[in-house]
Design a protein around this motif. Structure first.
Motif, PDB file in Angstrom:
ATOM      1  N   ILE A   1      -0.123  53.363  55.796  1.00 24.77           N
ATOM      2  CA  ILE A   1       0.971  54.323  55.852  1.00 24.77           C
ATOM      3  C   ILE A   1       0.525  55.601  55.142  1.00 24.77           C
ATOM      4  CG2 ILE A   1       3.338  54.804  55.076  1.00 24.77           C
ATOM      5  CD1 ILE A   1       3.354  52.573  57.003  1.00 24.77           C
ATOM      6  N   GLY A   2       0.813  56.733  55.747  1.00 27.78           N
ATOM      7  CA  GLY A   2       0.579  58.010  55.087  1.00 27.78           C
ATOM      8  C   GLY A   2       1.809  58.418  54.309  1.00 27.78           C
ATOM      9  N   ILE A   3       1.606  58.861  53.079  1.00 31.06           N
ATOM     10  CA  ILE A   3       2.716  59.294  52.230  1.00 31.06           C
ATOM     11  C   ILE A   3       2.545  60.781  51.961  1.00 31.06           C
ATOM     12  CG2 ILE A   3       3.831  59.029  49.988  1.00 31.06           C
ATOM     13  CD1 ILE A   3       2.767  56.129  50.024  1.00 31.06           C
ATOM     14  N   GLY A   4       3.635  61.520  52.096  1.00 35.41           N
ATOM     15  CA  GLY A   4       3.603  62.955  51.848  1.00 35.41           C
ATOM     16  C   GLY A   4       4.282  63.744  52.941  1.00 35.41           C
ATOM     17  N   TYR A   5       4.982  63.055  53.838  1.00 30.62           N
ATOM     18  CA  TYR A   5       5.721  63.721  54.912  1.00 30.62           C
ATOM     19  C   TYR A   5       6.909  64.469  54.312  1.00 30.62           C
ATOM     20  CZ  TYR A   5       8.554  64.116  59.189  1.00 30.62           C
ATOM     21  OH  TYR A   5       9.307  64.580  60.243  1.00 30.62           O
ATOM     22  N   THR A   6       7.192  65.637  54.829  1.00 34.16           N
ATOM     23  CA  THR A   6       8.358  66.405  54.376  1.00 34.16           C
ATOM     24  C   THR A   6       9.359  66.464  55.529  1.00 34.16           C
ATOM     25  OG1 THR A   6       7.231  68.435  55.015  1.00 34.16           O
ATOM     26  CG2 THR A   6       7.122  67.812  52.698  1.00 34.16           C
ATOM     27  N   GLY A   7      10.056  65.372  55.734  1.00 34.06           N
ATOM     28  CA  GLY A   7      11.008  65.277  56.834  1.00 34.06           C
ATOM     29  C   GLY A   7      12.333  65.925  56.510  1.00 34.06           C
ATOM     30  N   SER A   8      13.277  65.772  57.432  1.00 32.65           N
ATOM     31  CA  SER A   8      14.597  66.377  57.279  1.00 32.65           C
ATOM     32  C   SER A   8      15.392  65.744  56.147  1.00 32.65           C
ATOM     33  CB  SER A   8      15.370  66.266  58.586  1.00 32.65           C
ATOM     34  OG  SER A   8      15.473  64.907  58.969  1.00 32.65           O
ATOM     35  N   ASP A   9      15.110  64.494  55.817  1.00 35.38           N
ATOM     36  CA  ASP A   9      15.722  63.843  54.664  1.00 35.38           C
ATOM     37  C   ASP A   9      14.782  62.756  54.157  1.00 35.38           C
ATOM     38  OD1 ASP A   9      16.346  61.219  55.906  1.00 35.38           O
ATOM     39  OD2 ASP A   9      17.863  62.319  57.017  1.00 35.38           O
ATOM     40  N   ALA A  10      15.149  62.109  53.068  1.00 38.89           N
ATOM     41  CA  ALA A  10      14.263  61.142  52.410  1.00 38.89           C
ATOM     42  C   ALA A  10      13.947  59.927  53.289  1.00 38.89           C
ATOM     43  CB  ALA A  10      14.876  60.685  51.091  1.00 38.89           C
ATOM     44  N   GLN A  11      14.822  59.602  54.248  1.00 46.28           N
ATOM     45  CA  GLN A  11      14.612  58.431  55.105  1.00 46.28           C
ATOM     46  C   GLN A  11      13.881  58.776  56.398  1.00 46.28           C
ATOM     47  OE1 GLN A  11      15.731  56.979  52.137  1.00 46.28           O
ATOM     48  NE2 GLN A  11      15.517  55.354  53.590  1.00 46.28           N
ATOM     49  N   ALA A  12      13.447  60.023  56.563  1.00 42.06           N
ATOM     50  CA  ALA A  12      12.764  60.447  57.789  1.00 42.06           C
ATOM     51  C   ALA A  12      11.292  60.055  57.728  1.00 42.06           C
ATOM     52  CB  ALA A  12      12.890  61.960  57.967  1.00 42.06           C
ATOM     53  N   ALA A  13      10.718  59.726  58.895  1.00 42.80           N
ATOM     54  CA  ALA A  13       9.316  59.328  58.972  1.00 42.80           C
ATOM     55  C   ALA A  13       8.790  59.580  60.376  1.00 42.80           C
ATOM     56  CB  ALA A  13       9.176  57.843  58.626  1.00 42.80           C
ATOM     57  N   LEU A  14       7.468  59.628  60.478  1.00 43.53           N
ATOM     58  CA  LEU A  14       6.808  59.728  61.781  1.00 43.53           C
ATOM     59  C   LEU A  14       6.268  58.364  62.156  1.00 43.53           C
ATOM     60  CD1 LEU A  14       4.766  63.027  61.278  1.00 43.53           C
ATOM     61  CD2 LEU A  14       7.007  62.742  62.351  1.00 43.53           C
ATOM     62  N   LEU A  15       6.478  57.967  63.404  1.00 46.16           N
ATOM     63  CA  LEU A  15       5.947  56.705  63.914  1.00 46.16           C
ATOM     64  C   LEU A  15       4.676  57.041  64.686  1.00 46.16           C
ATOM     65  CD1 LEU A  15       6.598  53.667  64.062  1.00 46.16           C
ATOM     66  CD2 LEU A  15       7.721  54.119  66.250  1.00 46.16           C
ATOM     67  N   GLY A  16       3.539  56.800  64.058  1.00 47.41           N
ATOM     68  CA  GLY A  16       2.261  57.214  64.611  1.00 47.41           C
ATOM     69  C   GLY A  16       1.539  56.138  65.408  1.00 47.41           C
ATOM     70  N   GLN A  17       0.322  56.494  65.831  1.00 46.65           N
ATOM     71  CA  GLN A  17      -0.476  55.645  66.713  1.00 46.65           C
ATOM     72  C   GLN A  17      -0.860  54.302  66.115  1.00 46.65           C
ATOM     73  OE1 GLN A  17      -1.316  55.718  69.877  1.00 46.65           O
ATOM     74  NE2 GLN A  17      -0.177  57.599  70.205  1.00 46.65           N
ATOM     75  N   ASN A  18      -1.009  54.207  64.786  1.00 48.98           N
ATOM     76  CA  ASN A  18      -1.393  52.905  64.234  1.00 48.98           C
ATOM     77  C   ASN A  18      -0.318  51.847  64.490  1.00 48.98           C
ATOM     78  OD1 ASN A  18       0.293  54.115  62.264  1.00 48.98           O
ATOM     79  ND2 ASN A  18      -0.727  53.009  60.609  1.00 48.98           N
ATOM     80  N   PHE A  19       0.929  52.236  64.695  1.00 49.25           N
ATOM     81  CA  PHE A  19       1.981  51.310  65.114  1.00 49.25           C
ATOM     82  C   PHE A  19       2.056  51.237  66.636  1.00 49.25           C
ATOM     83  CE2 PHE A  19       6.245  50.036  66.315  1.00 49.25           C
ATOM     84  CZ  PHE A  19       6.512  48.986  65.451  1.00 49.25           C
ATOM     85  N   LEU A  20       2.082  52.384  67.277  1.00 49.99           N
ATOM     86  CA  LEU A  20       2.292  52.446  68.728  1.00 49.99           C
ATOM     87  C   LEU A  20       1.221  51.709  69.514  1.00 49.99           C
ATOM     88  CD1 LEU A  20       3.392  56.188  68.992  1.00 49.99           C
ATOM     89  CD2 LEU A  20       4.869  54.157  69.119  1.00 49.99           C
ATOM     90  N   ARG A  21      -0.037  51.745  69.062  1.00 50.15           N
ATOM     91  CA  ARG A  21      -1.109  51.105  69.829  1.00 50.15           C
ATOM     92  C   ARG A  21      -1.044  49.576  69.805  1.00 50.15           C
ATOM     93  NH1 ARG A  21      -4.840  53.784  66.020  1.00 50.15           N
ATOM     94  NH2 ARG A  21      -5.045  52.381  64.270  1.00 50.15           N
ATOM     95  N   GLN A  22      -0.126  49.022  69.029  1.00 55.66           N
ATOM     96  CA  GLN A  22       0.080  47.565  69.003  1.00 55.66           C
ATOM     97  C   GLN A  22       0.930  47.108  70.198  1.00 55.66           C
ATOM     98  OE1 GLN A  22      -1.465  45.950  66.380  1.00 55.66           O
ATOM     99  NE2 GLN A  22      -2.086  47.991  65.706  1.00 55.66           N
ATOM    100  N   PHE A  23       1.441  48.070  70.986  1.00 54.73           N
ATOM    101  CA  PHE A  23       2.364  47.784  72.085  1.00 54.73           C
ATOM    102  C   PHE A  23       1.935  48.537  73.331  1.00 54.73           C
ATOM    103  CE2 PHE A  23       4.435  47.598  68.003  1.00 54.73           C
ATOM    104  CZ  PHE A  23       4.993  46.332  68.026  1.00 54.73           C
ATOM    105  N   ASP A  24       2.443  48.095  74.465  1.00 56.12           N
ATOM    106  CA  ASP A  24       2.275  48.865  75.699  1.00 56.12           C
ATOM    107  C   ASP A  24       3.365  49.927  75.693  1.00 56.12           C
ATOM    108  OD1 ASP A  24       0.108  47.398  76.691  1.00 56.12           O
ATOM    109  OD2 ASP A  24       1.446  45.876  77.548  1.00 56.12           O
ATOM    110  N   VAL A  25       2.957  51.189  75.719  1.00 60.00           N
ATOM    111  CA  VAL A  25       3.895  52.301  75.653  1.00 60.00           C
ATOM    112  C   VAL A  25       3.960  52.955  77.028  1.00 60.00           C
ATOM    113  CG1 VAL A  25       4.420  54.506  74.548  1.00 60.00           C
ATOM    114  CG2 VAL A  25       3.307  52.684  73.229  1.00 60.00           C
TER     115      VAL A  25
END
Length: 177
Positions: free
Chosen positions: A141-165
């Motif tokens: 997990i990368g830490i340091g995202y500045t999202g719209s609020d504290a619970q915001a996150a990006l769902l990147g390729q290290n998760f997505l590539r585990q599935f057929d998208v």
């Protein structure tokens, strides 16, 4: 010709505006504040992304939001998060606040290259990442995202590539392999 007798009272004058006019103004102001409050709440509800749908086959369908992105609720180490699907991101990336809540400490200091420039962050391992019924364990997990609020996150390729998208129209689907 009419003459006023000397002892006759003068014409009565209209009373000066008093408490009743400020009550009317206060009532009008209260009405408009209430109307704006209801409008704000309605717009907040209207602007929220639709919930993801789990199909009978176990896939997760995420509808495109009005802003063009795909959002889905999930969790990291049991902590709730609102992911924005980012197919251009290498890693799941979260805020410092969420990392703290999820017990993600330490890690390797790195420089993230983002659309907004270079940013210093950390890479750590998360025990579990869940999006709907889909779960992946032990991901970086990368830490340091500045999202719209504290619970915001990006769902990147290290998760997505585990599935057929796949994408059909305005629906992004994640299908377990």
């Amino acid at each position: 010709m009419h003459h006023r007798p000397p002892h006759a009272p003068a014409q009565p004058s209209l009373p000066a505006p008093r408490a009743s006019s400020w009550r009317i103004n206060l009532g009008i102001a209260a009405f408009w504040l209430a109307a704006l409050g209801v409008l704000y709440i309605a717009m907040e509800h209207y602007l929220q992304p639709n919930a993801a749908v789990v199909t009978a086959s176990g896939s997760l369908q995420i509808e495109r939001h009005r802003d063009g992105h795909f959002y889905v609720d999930g969790s990291i180490n049991g902590q709730p998060v609102r992911f924005m699907v980012d197919t251009g991101a290498t890693y799941i990336t979260i805020t410092d606040t969420l990392a703290h809540s999820a017990g993600l400490q330490g890690g390797e200091v790195v420089q993230f290259r983002t659309a907004n420039g270079t940013r210093t962050g950390r890479l750590v391992r998360a025990q579990s990442i869940a999006v709907g019924p889909l779960r992946v364990n032990n991901l970086t997990i990368g830490i340091g995202y500045t999202g719209s609020d504290a619970q915001a996150a990006l769902l990147g390729q290290n998760f997505l590539r585990q599935f057929d998208v796949s994408m059909r129209g305005n629906v992004l689907e994640l299908q377990p392999r």
